[in-house]
Scaffold this motif. Structure first.
Motif, mmCIF file in Angstrom:
data_model
loop_
_atom_site.group_PDB
_atom_site.id
_atom_site.type_symbol
_atom_site.label_atom_id
_atom_site.label_comp_id
_atom_site.label_asym_id
_atom_site.label_seq_id
_atom_site.Cartn_x
_atom_site.Cartn_y
_atom_site.Cartn_z
ATOM 1 N N VAL A 126 63.111 84.400 -14.083
ATOM 2 C CA VAL A 126 62.324 85.598 -14.384
ATOM 3 C C VAL A 126 63.222 86.823 -14.432
ATOM 4 O O VAL A 126 63.101 87.670 -15.321
ATOM 5 C CB VAL A 126 61.188 85.772 -13.345
ATOM 6 C CG1 VAL A 126 60.484 87.106 -13.517
ATOM 7 C CG2 VAL A 126 60.202 84.626 -13.440
ATOM 8 N N LYS A 127 64.140 86.934 -13.478
ATOM 9 C CA LYS A 127 65.048 88.085 -13.437
ATOM 10 C C LYS A 127 65.914 88.126 -14.693
ATOM 11 O O LYS A 127 66.060 89.194 -15.307
ATOM 12 C CB LYS A 127 65.926 88.011 -12.193
ATOM 13 C CG LYS A 127 66.843 89.186 -12.036
ATOM 14 C CD LYS A 127 67.664 89.077 -10.770
ATOM 15 C CE LYS A 127 68.649 90.215 -10.689
ATOM 16 N NZ LYS A 127 69.543 90.079 -9.544
ATOM 17 N N ASN A 128 66.479 86.998 -15.093
ATOM 18 C CA ASN A 128 67.323 86.963 -16.289
ATOM 19 C C ASN A 128 66.502 87.276 -17.536
ATOM 20 O O ASN A 128 66.977 87.948 -18.446
ATOM 21 C CB ASN A 128 67.993 85.597 -16.429
ATOM 22 C CG ASN A 128 69.085 85.391 -15.401
ATOM 23 O OD1 ASN A 128 69.635 86.352 -14.865
ATOM 24 N ND2 ASN A 128 69.382 84.144 -15.114
ATOM 25 N N TYR A 129 65.271 86.770 -17.586
ATOM 26 C CA TYR A 129 64.417 87.028 -18.743
ATOM 27 C C TYR A 129 64.061 88.510 -18.833
ATOM 28 O O TYR A 129 64.100 89.102 -19.903
ATOM 29 C CB TYR A 129 63.144 86.178 -18.649
ATOM 30 C CG TYR A 129 62.192 86.405 -19.787
ATOM 31 C CD1 TYR A 129 62.487 85.950 -21.061
ATOM 32 C CD2 TYR A 129 61.013 87.098 -19.595
ATOM 33 C CE1 TYR A 129 61.624 86.163 -22.121
ATOM 34 C CE2 TYR A 129 60.142 87.327 -20.640
ATOM 35 C CZ TYR A 129 60.454 86.857 -21.897
ATOM 36 O OH TYR A 129 59.609 87.082 -22.935
ATOM 37 N N MET A 130 63.711 89.132 -17.708
ATOM 38 C CA MET A 130 63.325 90.542 -17.708
ATOM 39 C C MET A 130 64.513 91.454 -18.034
ATOM 40 O O MET A 130 64.342 92.486 -18.660
ATOM 41 C CB MET A 130 62.719 90.931 -16.359
ATOM 42 C CG MET A 130 61.410 90.226 -16.065
ATOM 43 S SD MET A 130 60.145 90.559 -17.270
ATOM 44 C CE MET A 130 59.427 92.003 -16.573
ATOM 45 N N GLU A 131 65.696 91.074 -17.607
ATOM 46 C CA GLU A 131 66.879 91.881 -17.911
ATOM 47 C C GLU A 131 67.221 91.854 -19.399
ATOM 48 O O GLU A 131 67.872 92.775 -19.892
ATOM 49 C CB GLU A 131 68.077 91.388 -17.093
ATOM 50 C CG GLU A 131 68.000 91.764 -15.626
ATOM 51 C CD GLU A 131 69.140 91.180 -14.817
ATOM 52 O OE1 GLU A 131 69.880 90.323 -15.330
ATOM 53 O OE2 GLU A 131 69.282 91.601 -13.653
ATOM 54 N N SER A 132 66.778 90.843 -20.100
ATOM 55 C CA SER A 132 67.091 90.750 -21.520
ATOM 56 C C SER A 132 66.157 91.584 -22.390
ATOM 57 O O SER A 132 66.413 91.765 -23.571
ATOM 58 C CB SER A 132 67.044 89.284 -21.973
ATOM 59 O OG SER A 132 65.711 88.811 -21.928
#
Length: 62
Positions: free
Chosen positions: A5-11
């Motif tokens: 989720v963190k990696n997805y939101m940062e993108s």
């Protein structure tokens, strides 16, 4: 799971604006609620506070 989720939101571009908007909505709602309570007529508040306890209810409790 949180790493995904963190990696997805940062993108996502501009995702940082959503928490700011949420905080503003939350803050504005409670400021308006406080303003309404502070400026409400005392007679109205007194009437509403006794409404559930009113003995002259039109319904019969059986």
């Amino acid at each position: 799971m949180m790493k995904f989720v963190k990696n997805y939101m940062e993108s996502i571009d501009g995702v940082a604006i959503y928490p700011i908007i949420s905080l503003l909505i939350f803050f504005i709602f409670f400021v308006l609620l406080f303003w309404w309570v502070a400026t409400a007529k005392k007679d109205y508040l007194q009437k509403m506070s006794h409404l559930p306890l009113d003995i002259n209810d039109k319904t019969d409790a059986k």
